[in-house]
Scaffold this motif. Structure first.
Motif: not given
Length: 69
Positions: A40-44, A46-55
């Motif tokens: 779950p930490g790794m998924v979190g 990766l989601v944070l990385l994806f949202l940061s790249l989108m931003r």
């Protein structure tokens, strides 16, 4: 990114690099742990990385990039 956002990031980075670690040894252990994060930490992360790249990419879009040429 406005100056206020940068000041918040600067304050957080200064706190996490020294004084906060000295006050809370468990936090220092968690920050320097050599264990791999759980699923779950790794998924979190990766989601944070994806949202940061989108931003970042959304802030640089310009439909009229070649209008000046």
């Amino acid at each position: 990114m406005c100056i206020r956002d940068r000041m918040v990031l600067l304050a957080a980075s200064l706190l996490l690099c020294g004084p906060l670690q000295a006050c809370f040894p468990r936090l220092k252990k968690a920050l320097y742990a050599k264990e791999a994060p759980c699923l779950p930490g790794m998924v979190g992360l990766l989601v944070l990385l994806f949202l940061s790249l989108m931003r970042v990419t959304a802030g640089t879009y310009s439909a009229f990039i070649y209008f000046q040429f």
